[in-house]
Design an enzyme around this catalytic site. Structure first.
Site, PDB file in Angstrom:
ATOM      1  N   LYS A   5      60.672  54.595  25.248  1.00  0.00           N
ATOM      2  CA  LYS A   5      60.234  55.327  24.060  1.00  0.00           C
ATOM      3  C   LYS A   5      58.727  55.176  23.851  1.00  0.00           C
ATOM      4  O   LYS A   5      58.046  56.114  23.418  1.00  0.00           O
ATOM      5  CB  LYS A   5      61.003  54.865  22.828  1.00  0.00           C
ATOM      6  CG  LYS A   5      62.466  55.300  22.808  1.00  0.00           C
ATOM      7  CD  LYS A   5      62.618  56.809  22.759  1.00  0.00           C
ATOM      8  CE  LYS A   5      64.059  57.230  22.545  1.00  0.00           C
ATOM      9  NZ  LYS A   5      64.216  58.704  22.453  1.00  0.00           N
ATOM     10  N   SER A  13      60.841  57.574  18.935  1.00  0.00           N
ATOM     11  CA  SER A  13      61.513  56.682  17.983  1.00  0.00           C
ATOM     12  C   SER A  13      60.441  55.818  17.368  1.00  0.00           C
ATOM     13  O   SER A  13      59.354  55.642  17.951  1.00  0.00           O
ATOM     14  CB  SER A  13      62.540  55.802  18.717  1.00  0.00           C
ATOM     15  OG  SER A  13      63.001  54.750  17.893  1.00  0.00           O
ATOM     16  N   TYR A  66      65.279  50.888  26.175  1.00  0.00           N
ATOM     17  CA  TYR A  66      65.050  51.876  25.114  1.00  0.00           C
ATOM     18  C   TYR A  66      63.618  51.786  24.600  1.00  0.00           C
ATOM     19  O   TYR A  66      62.887  52.785  24.572  1.00  0.00           O
ATOM     20  CB  TYR A  66      66.044  51.643  23.974  1.00  0.00           C
ATOM     21  CG  TYR A  66      66.010  52.706  22.907  1.00  0.00           C
ATOM     22  CD1 TYR A  66      66.745  53.883  23.046  1.00  0.00           C
ATOM     23  CD2 TYR A  66      65.255  52.549  21.750  1.00  0.00           C
ATOM     24  CE1 TYR A  66      66.717  54.864  22.069  1.00  0.00           C
ATOM     25  CE2 TYR A  66      65.221  53.526  20.770  1.00  0.00           C
ATOM     26  CZ  TYR A  66      65.956  54.674  20.930  1.00  0.00           C
ATOM     27  OH  TYR A  66      65.923  55.643  19.953  1.00  0.00           O
TER      28      TYR A  66
END
Length: 259
Positions: A153, A136, A149
């Protein structure tokens, strides 16, 4: 690498980016497409639409990744392309639950590790292969709304870099996909706030970016061109952090109960 006549595995393929990639691989003439996801119902529909093999399971578990690869090889032979795309969105900061941290780590990092463990030896023997991971822009910049997250990532990007350094001159190509906002269920569930400042891309546009990057064997796939500029700004880390705090205050993203 051209996808035509290749055997391609895509995880997280029951919807969103994974589904778009799988459909595009089929359109490009892949000899075999294997789709994986935990949502067996939606996965079967995608597989029937494009003539793919569906393998339902949890790719956060090494045994399930091994099973996926074994079923793919049984059906089509050696795997040329493995796109480790599955992802989850869990909110929270350092106070997120241990389960949310563990699940994020399993899906965003260890799933890529498990695929590499299984596939790198045989790819080295053949002198070719392609490993693609979806991370991401949050893995290059930040995720204000979710520490689990953003942190995992970042780790996913670091793993892709490591694999490229180790095997890039031995025939294994590695790419990492780092989009910002994409029109998927995950984005709609999270709410498109600061993440969509630069626009929300559709999944077909992201799939096109992937095909172009594979043609060029380019490591970093940035469907949102702005991300490259943001990465350059981050070189002045203190200034960048001040700017991110201003953006947090402006959008309210990530503040939650800590506001």
């Amino acid at each position: 690498m051209k996808v035509k006549d290749k055997v391609c595995v895509v995880t997280g393929a029951a919807g969103g980016i994974g589904e778009a990639i799988a459909r595009r691989y089929a359109q490009e003439g892949a000899r075999g497409v294997i789709v994986a996801d935990m949502d067996a119902g939606r996965l079967d529909k995608v597989a029937k639409d494009i003539g793919a093999l569906a393998v339902a399971g949890d790719i956060g578990k090494e045994a399930e990744v091994k099973r996926l690869i074994a079923e793919a090889e049984k059906k089509f032979g050696e795997i040329d392309v493995f796109f480790s795309n599955a992802g989850i969105g869990r909110g929270g900061h350092e106070d997120a639950t241990d389960k949310d941290w563990a699940d994020s780590w399993a899906i965003h990092v260890m799933a890529h590790v498990y695929a590499a463990r299984a596939l790198v030896p045989q790819m080295l023997k053949r002198g070719e292969g392609y490993l693609l991971n979806t991370a991401s822009a949050a893995g290059l910049l930040a995720s204000m709304g979710s520490a689990p997250y953003g942190v995992t990532k970042h780790a996913g990007v670091a793993l892709a870099e490591h694999l490229s350094i180790q095997y890039g001159d031995r025939g294994i190509r590695v790419s990492v996909l780092c989009p910002q906002a994409v029109d998927t269920n995950m984005l709609r569930m999270a709410g498109a706030t600061a993440a969509s400042v630069d626009g929300v891309l559709n999944t077909e546009a992201v799939a096109q970016s992937v095909i172009e990057a594979m043609d060029e064997e380019r490591f970093l796939i940035l469907p949102h061109a702005e991300v490259k500029d943001y990465m350059a700004r981050k070189l002045d880390r203190d200034r960048w952090l001040r700017g991110m705090r201003r953006l947090r205050d402006k959008t309210g993203e990530g503040q939650g109960k800590r506001a």
